[in-house]
Every structure is written in structure tokens, then in C-alpha cells.
Design a protein around this motif. Structure first.
Motif, PDB file in Angstrom:
ATOM      1  N   VAL A 107      35.301  19.218  57.739  1.00  0.00           N
ATOM      2  CA  VAL A 107      33.993  19.121  57.302  1.00  0.00           C
ATOM      3  C   VAL A 107      33.464  20.408  57.569  1.00  0.00           C
ATOM      4  CG1 VAL A 107      33.133  17.771  59.291  1.00  0.00           C
ATOM      5  CG2 VAL A 107      31.913  17.808  56.989  1.00  0.00           C
ATOM      6  N   TRP A 108      32.607  21.030  56.632  1.00  0.00           N
ATOM      7  CA  TRP A 108      31.713  22.423  56.682  1.00  0.00           C
ATOM      8  C   TRP A 108      30.536  21.960  57.311  1.00  0.00           C
ATOM      9  CZ3 TRP A 108      33.210  27.690  55.533  1.00  0.00           C
ATOM     10  CH2 TRP A 108      34.588  27.847  55.183  1.00  0.00           C
ATOM     11  N   LEU A 109      30.312  22.770  58.612  1.00  0.00           N
ATOM     12  CA  LEU A 109      28.924  22.468  59.032  1.00  0.00           C
ATOM     13  C   LEU A 109      28.252  23.739  59.340  1.00  0.00           C
ATOM     14  CD1 LEU A 109      30.271  19.934  61.965  1.00  0.00           C
ATOM     15  CD2 LEU A 109      28.894  19.314  59.583  1.00  0.00           C
ATOM     16  N   LEU A 160      37.675  15.846  60.940  1.00  0.00           N
ATOM     17  CA  LEU A 160      36.832  14.201  60.856  1.00  0.00           C
ATOM     18  C   LEU A 160      37.512  13.361  61.942  1.00  0.00           C
ATOM     19  CD1 LEU A 160      35.733  13.812  57.190  1.00  0.00           C
ATOM     20  CD2 LEU A 160      34.197  14.040  59.352  1.00  0.00           C
ATOM     21  N   ILE A 182      32.875  15.971  66.457  1.00  0.00           N
ATOM     22  CA  ILE A 182      31.862  15.722  65.638  1.00  0.00           C
ATOM     23  C   ILE A 182      30.454  15.149  66.205  1.00  0.00           C
ATOM     24  CG2 ILE A 182      31.368  13.975  63.932  1.00  0.00           C
ATOM     25  CD1 ILE A 182      33.151  15.900  62.735  1.00  0.00           C
ATOM     26  N   HIS A 236      28.237  18.394  67.395  1.00  0.00           N
ATOM     27  CA  HIS A 236      27.607  19.002  66.260  1.00  0.00           C
ATOM     28  C   HIS A 236      26.725  18.038  65.718  1.00  0.00           C
ATOM     29  CE1 HIS A 236      31.385  21.326  65.857  1.00  0.00           C
ATOM     30  NE2 HIS A 236      30.764  22.093  65.131  1.00  0.00           N
ATOM     31  N   GLN A 241      23.924  20.948  60.348  1.00  0.00           N
ATOM     32  CA  GLN A 241      23.848  20.123  58.952  1.00  0.00           C
ATOM     33  C   GLN A 241      25.167  20.301  58.292  1.00  0.00           C
ATOM     34  OE1 GLN A 241      20.567  19.150  58.360  1.00  0.00           O
ATOM     35  NE2 GLN A 241      20.492  19.445  60.600  1.00  0.00           N
ATOM     36  N   GLU A 242      25.304  19.372  57.433  1.00  0.00           N
ATOM     37  CA  GLU A 242      26.499  19.322  56.526  1.00  0.00           C
ATOM     38  C   GLU A 242      26.189  20.267  55.272  1.00  0.00           C
ATOM     39  OE1 GLU A 242      28.121  15.226  55.794  1.00  0.00           O
ATOM     40  OE2 GLU A 242      26.421  14.655  57.530  1.00  0.00           O
ATOM     41  N   ARG A 243      27.364  20.989  55.166  1.00  0.00           N
ATOM     42  CA  ARG A 243      27.234  21.901  53.886  1.00  0.00           C
ATOM     43  C   ARG A 243      27.673  21.291  52.464  1.00  0.00           C
ATOM     44  NH1 ARG A 243      29.241  28.071  53.876  1.00  0.00           N
ATOM     45  NH2 ARG A 243      27.043  28.235  54.582  1.00  0.00           N
ATOM     46  N   ILE A 295      34.337  19.734  52.125  1.00  0.00           N
ATOM     47  CA  ILE A 295      35.390  19.349  52.893  1.00  0.00           C
ATOM     48  C   ILE A 295      36.740  20.129  52.370  1.00  0.00           C
ATOM     49  CG2 ILE A 295      37.059  17.702  53.636  1.00  0.00           C
ATOM     50  CD1 ILE A 295      34.837  15.684  53.268  1.00  0.00           C
ATOM     51  N   SER A 338      26.088  12.074  53.307  1.00  0.00           N
ATOM     52  CA  SER A 338      26.829  12.431  54.621  1.00  0.00           C
ATOM     53  C   SER A 338      27.948  11.878  55.074  1.00  0.00           C
ATOM     54  CB  SER A 338      25.515  11.977  55.658  1.00  0.00           C
ATOM     55  OG  SER A 338      26.272  12.365  56.956  1.00  0.00           O
ATOM     56  N   LEU A 364      29.179  12.177  57.802  1.00  0.00           N
ATOM     57  CA  LEU A 364      29.117  11.789  59.390  1.00  0.00           C
ATOM     58  C   LEU A 364      28.036  10.708  60.035  1.00  0.00           C
ATOM     59  CD1 LEU A 364      28.445  15.713  60.773  1.00  0.00           C
ATOM     60  CD2 LEU A 364      30.231  14.708  60.030  1.00  0.00           C
TER      61      LEU A 364
END
Length: 229
Positions: free
Chosen positions: A35-37, A170, A176, A179, A185-187, A190, A211, A213
């Protein structure tokens, strides 16, 4: 015989089901969801209650000083040299014996990870990609994890970056949660990494809203109410 004994020991320690699952992931089929953050490096970290840690010394990682990884990260000394020689920005934290206890890397250009996932992570202008961050077990849950992040942000902001991006598996619950604690923040993206029979690799990106997360977040505590007669 030595390999069989090692397998028996692992089965006794982890259980047969866990060992079979590991063998399948390693030799048959493996799927990672990265997952990109992201985080604005101009926004300071939120207050935390991480435990303190013994004094450490920060240094940039170079080809010449990579031997400091030998004690705790001995299998990665040459990798550290390669990354330094390629011009990536690396930070390491040394204990009073001169051994590396934590480190992190940053790239301001598209990063091809040939050491683990073997895929390309594209970076936009004004961003940098952070990868390879780790501390030894003795520093897990300590303030060092936050201090490393703050140090990297400051240096990369001075280089003209205003946003940090990274990816997190993940299945790596501790990472996780770290973060989440640092308010990443989630972009909405994935990267899926597939490996078949330990050799063939395939990649694809998926995008989402909302989300992924939320299942890792602590449930909100109920607010106490007072009744009046």
C-alpha cells in the motif's frame, strides 16, 4: 541432516501449518500487497509516548563506512555499499560500539528495488521515496523510529522535497501501525507483487477509495456520559 533438523526445530517452534504456509510462499506462490502511503514533510510528527533509547550517533551511509552494518545486518553490508555508490541518501544510527542499530534510505528519482521486490517505484517531482528503514529488535517501539523519520524529513526538505512516499506490505502489521501512529495518508494505490515457483514475477497496480488501513486502527473509546436527575 542439518537441513532436516532445522526444519524439525522450526515446526516445533512455529507449528506445522505455519511452516507449510511459509514454504508455499517461498517456493510455490507469493503475493505481496504494497500500500502506498505519504506524508507532508513540512508537517511535524504528532506527539507520541514511545520509550526513550540509549544515545546513538547519526551518520550518512557511504561506501567507506558500510562495515558498521556487519554486526547486526551482516548480510546487507554489500547492499549498503551498492546503494551508497549509486547516490541514494542513506542514514545510519550507531551505538556506543560503532555498530549500526537503525537505518533508512531515500531516493529523489524513480527507484527500482532489485534487492527484494524487484519492481519499479515511480516518484513524482517534489517527492522522495523512502525505503529500507529498519531498527534492530532492541529499538522496536522506541523513540528512535520517530527520530529517524524526523531526521530524514528535515534533510530531504532541505533538498527541495515537500512530500515523502513509501510502500508498506499489508501483512506487516507493526509497520502499518507505525504509519498510522505517524499520521501517514493513504494514496489510494496498491502495488501487487506476485512470485511463482520462486522465479517468475508479475506486477500490477490497483486503485481504491476510502481506506484499507481502518482494520488496523484502534477502535474509538466510548465517551463517558453523566446522567442528571
Amino acid at each position: 541432516m542439518k537441513a532436516l533438523q532445522k526444519l524439525r526445530d522450526r515446526i516445533q517452534k512455529k507449528g506445522l501449518r505455519s511452516v507449510i504456509k511459509l514454504l508455499i510462499r517461498r517456493f510455490v506462490f507469493f503475493h505481496s500487497r504494497l500500500v502506498w502511503l505519504e506524508h507532508d514533510v513540512r508537517i511535524p510528527l504528532k506527539p507520541h509516548n514511545l520509550r526513550p533509547y540509549p544515545p546513538v550517533r547519526r551518520e550518512f551511509i557511504t561506501v567507506e563506512n558500510a562495515d558498521a552494518f556487519s554486526r547486526h545486518f551482516g548480510d546487507r553490508v554489500e547492499t549498503m555499499r551498492e546503494l551508497a555508490a549509486e547516490g541514494y541518501t542513506g542514514f545510519m544510527y550507531l551505538d556506543d560500539k560503532g555498530d549500526t542499530v537503525g537505518f533508512a534510505w531515500a531516493s529523489t528519482r524513480d527507484y527500482f528495488d532489485r534487492h527484494f521486490y524487484r519492481c519499479l517505484f515511480p516518484i513524482k517531482p517534489g517527492e522522495y521515496f523512502q525505503f529500507g528503514g529498519e531498527t534492530i529488535r532492541a529499538y522496536w517501539g522506541s523513540q528512535l523510529t520517530a527520530d529517524v523519520q524526523a531526521d530524514v524529513w528535515k534533510v530531504m526538505a532541505d533538498k527541495g522535497c515537500d512530500k515523502m512516499v513509501d510502500v508498506c506490505d499489508l501483512e506487516n502489521t507493526p509497520a502499518i501501525k507505525m504509519h498510522i501512529r505517524m499520521d501517514f495518508q493513504e494514496r489510494g494505490q496498491i502495488t501487487h507483487v506476485y512470485r511463482l515457483f520462486g522465479r517468475f514475477r508479475f506486477f500490477r497496480d490497483t486503485f481504491y477509495t476510502g481506506s484499507v488501513l481502518d482494520p488496523f486502527r484502534k477502535p474509538a473509546q466510548p465517551v463517558a456520559s453523566t446522567a442528571t436527575a
